[in-house]
Design an enzyme around this catalytic site. Structure first.
Site, mmCIF file in Angstrom:
data_model
loop_
_atom_site.group_PDB
_atom_site.id
_atom_site.type_symbol
_atom_site.label_atom_id
_atom_site.label_comp_id
_atom_site.label_asym_id
_atom_site.label_seq_id
_atom_site.Cartn_x
_atom_site.Cartn_y
_atom_site.Cartn_z
ATOM 1 N N GLU A 1 -3.063 60.508 16.309
ATOM 2 C CA GLU A 1 -2.400 60.626 17.318
ATOM 3 C C GLU A 1 -1.438 59.381 17.483
ATOM 4 O O GLU A 1 -1.341 58.453 18.175
ATOM 5 C CB GLU A 1 -3.608 60.356 18.712
ATOM 6 C CG GLU A 1 -4.698 61.118 18.583
ATOM 7 C CD GLU A 1 -5.376 60.739 19.678
ATOM 8 O OE1 GLU A 1 -5.535 59.612 20.272
ATOM 9 O OE2 GLU A 1 -6.394 61.858 20.034
ATOM 10 N N GLU B 1 -10.397 66.952 17.490
ATOM 11 C CA GLU B 1 -11.035 66.069 18.384
ATOM 12 C C GLU B 1 -11.034 66.919 19.828
ATOM 13 O O GLU B 1 -10.104 67.458 20.166
ATOM 14 C CB GLU B 1 -10.521 64.887 18.889
ATOM 15 C CG GLU B 1 -10.721 63.605 17.922
ATOM 16 C CD GLU B 1 -9.919 62.310 18.337
ATOM 17 O OE1 GLU B 1 -9.967 62.184 19.660
ATOM 18 O OE2 GLU B 1 -9.726 61.597 17.645
HETATM 19 O O1 IFM Z 1 -11.730 57.622 21.733
HETATM 20 C C1 IFM Z 1 -10.408 58.405 21.801
HETATM 21 C C2 IFM Z 1 -10.076 58.609 20.347
HETATM 22 O O2 IFM Z 1 -10.010 57.305 19.710
HETATM 23 C C3 IFM Z 1 -8.624 59.315 20.132
HETATM 24 N N1 IFM Z 1 -8.692 60.501 20.831
HETATM 25 C C4 IFM Z 1 -9.084 60.526 22.125
HETATM 26 C C5 IFM Z 1 -10.376 59.998 22.098
HETATM 27 C C6 IFM Z 1 -11.161 59.816 23.813
HETATM 28 O O3 IFM Z 1 -9.945 59.035 24.592
#
Ligand code: IFM
Length: 462
Positions: free
Chosen positions: A173, A366
């Site tokens: 990210e 994710e």
């Molecule tokens: O916790 C975060 C993660 O570190 C990166 N992606 C989103 C998740 C939830 O906010």
């Protein structure tokens, strides 16, 4: 429809070999922030800033994973995870961005061996938000030199672990690292400087390219790529959609996958000096071919420039994106983070990435939800909301497969309850509940649900 599409459209069975996993990140779970030569990361420093983190929480002891990793790997095995995605703490491996610190690398060596001994494939992310503070003090990602320091870190990690880790992401990210870290300032290092934010975006992408070269050199057999947080940006106003989609998605995907920055985004960012940052050869490095793209999906973006009562800006004010507002859906359920639950938009995201960048295999690296989990009198955590969230998003992933998307796997965020950045420990995303007083782990009912899906390679009842 592709052959794969036809095969999965017949029922909600996932393709043979579909990868099932769960994700975590170093700073969010490890704790032990001062041991074995680790030095401060930008997040350790940010946590000390009064008011930066809800409840004044810090990254220690987090979920104490540094000391309890064996117990955690045993839980992964109980769940039947095929692959575990975690990140390396740069400030353990090259504290202060300087010399390699063997004891720091030893931790990941032990973790990887433990995973392999339990039949779980490791997926390492090199960078998940936590820059050594010494590099931050020199300008962090706004300084081009940080990209070259990252190459040194990637080299150290891949040299030591590349023989055993079959899957790597350079960055997680980078949008968040750049825009939340240096733009809105809600993430470390907490800067609010538009020029630094756009510089960080380019330097992170450069770091990705330089890191890919190290992974190719030291882990040639591995599948390597990058993980992006992508959003399906939709709405009635094409200019609003263009602007937000450009900033959230295309600014990162186009250089990596097409070797160029999108013209319209270059024009939007020109007042902040973006064009001058890009040197000859940078885009060639940034577009080093990758083997897969990790997609992190949490929510959609329905946007407009019309005034919408009670809505928030959908983008940073400083690039004129603040004029674009979210269109809230008052009927949509929301997670404890306040995010609308929009599983169909996971399908939209995957389908549009596949359409616009056709040859790149995808993983959902994710997807998950925070809910205020309650432990009942029997010690059970009946997290029905999370089960519904997971079920709906797995159906959405399956729908993307049925539409011919080359989706190779799904990773739930997160294995464990953990440090949710500026929200501290109040938001619980885990399949596994962590009692932060005792560090006791308890599988939530969502963990049982996920274990059944993994065992059947299918959604239940079908
Ligand atoms: O916790 C975060 C993660 O570190 C990166 N992606 C989103 C998740 C939830 O906010």
């Amino acid at each position: 429809m592709s052959v794969l599409g036809e095969r999965v459209a017949a029922g909600l069975k996932f393709p043979t070999g579909f990868v099932w996993g769960a994700s975590t990140a170093a700073f969010q779970i490890e704790g032990s922030t001062t041991v074995d030569g680790r030095t401060d990361s930008s997040w350790d420093a940010f946590c000390r800033r009064p008011g930066a983190i809800a409840g004044g929480d810090t990254g220690d002891p987090a979920a104490d994973h540094y000391r309890r990793y064996r117990e955690d790997v045993a839980l992964m095995r109980e769940l039947g995870l095929g692959t575990y995605r975690f990140s390396l703490a740069w400030s353990r491996v090259r504290p202060d961005g300087g010399k390699v610190n063997p004891p720091g690398l030893d931790f990941y060596d032990r973790l990887v061996d433990e995973l392999l001994a339990n039949g779980i494939r490791p997926w390492a992310t090199l960078y998940h938000f936590d820059l050594p503070q010494a590099l931050e003090a020199d300008g962090g990602w706004a300084n081009r030199d940080t990209a070259y320091h990252f190459a040194g870190f990637a080299e150290a990690a891949a040299e030591r672990l590349g023989d055993r880790i079959p899957l790597w992401s350079t960055l997680n990210e980078p949008w968040c690292s750049a825009f939340l870290g240096y733009g809105s300032g809600v993430h470390a290092p907490g800067r609010q400087d538009p020029e630094a934010a756009v510089a960080a975006a380019h330097h992170l992408l450069l770091a990705h390219g330089l890191g890919m070269a190290e992974l190719r050199r030291h882990a040639p057999a591995a599948e390597s790529g990058i993980t992006l947080n992508l959003y399906p940006v939709q709405g009635p106003d094409p200019e609003a959609v263009r602007k937000i989609d450009g900033l959230m998605n295309r600014l990162f995907m186009d250089p990596v996958l097409l070797g160029r920055y999108p013209e319209d985004v270059l024009a939007d960012l020109a007042p902040f000096g973006f064009g001058e940052l890009v040197r000859d050869g940078d885009l060639g490095l940034i577009s080093t071919p990758i083997d897969m793209l990790g997609v992190n999906y949490y929510r959609g973006y329905e946007v407009t420039r019309e005034p919408v009562p009670g809505s928030e800006p959908a983008g940073p004010e400083w690039i004129g994106a603040g004029e674009v507002r979210f269109i809230p859906d008052p009927d949509a359920p929301r997670t404890d983070s306040g995010w609308q639950v929009e599983p169909g938009k996971l399908t939209d995201t995957l389908v549009s990435v596949h359409r616009d960048y056709p040859h790149i295999p995808l993983y959902v690296t994710e997807n998950g939800a925070a809910y205020p989990d309650v432990t009942d009198a029997d010690g059970q955590i009946a997290d029905k909301d999370r089960i519904a969230f997971l079920d709906a998003h797995l159906r959405a992933a399956h729908a993307a497969l049925a539409r011919g998307v080359d989706l190779r796997g799904y990773f739930y965020w997160s294995l464990l309850d953990n440090f949710e950045w500026a929200e501290g420990y109040a938001k619980r995303f885990g399949l596994v509940h962590v009692d932060y007083e005792t560090q006791r782990r308890t599988l939530k009912q969502s963990a049982d649900f996920y274990a059944k899906v993994i065992a059947a390679n299918a959604l239940p009842g079908l």
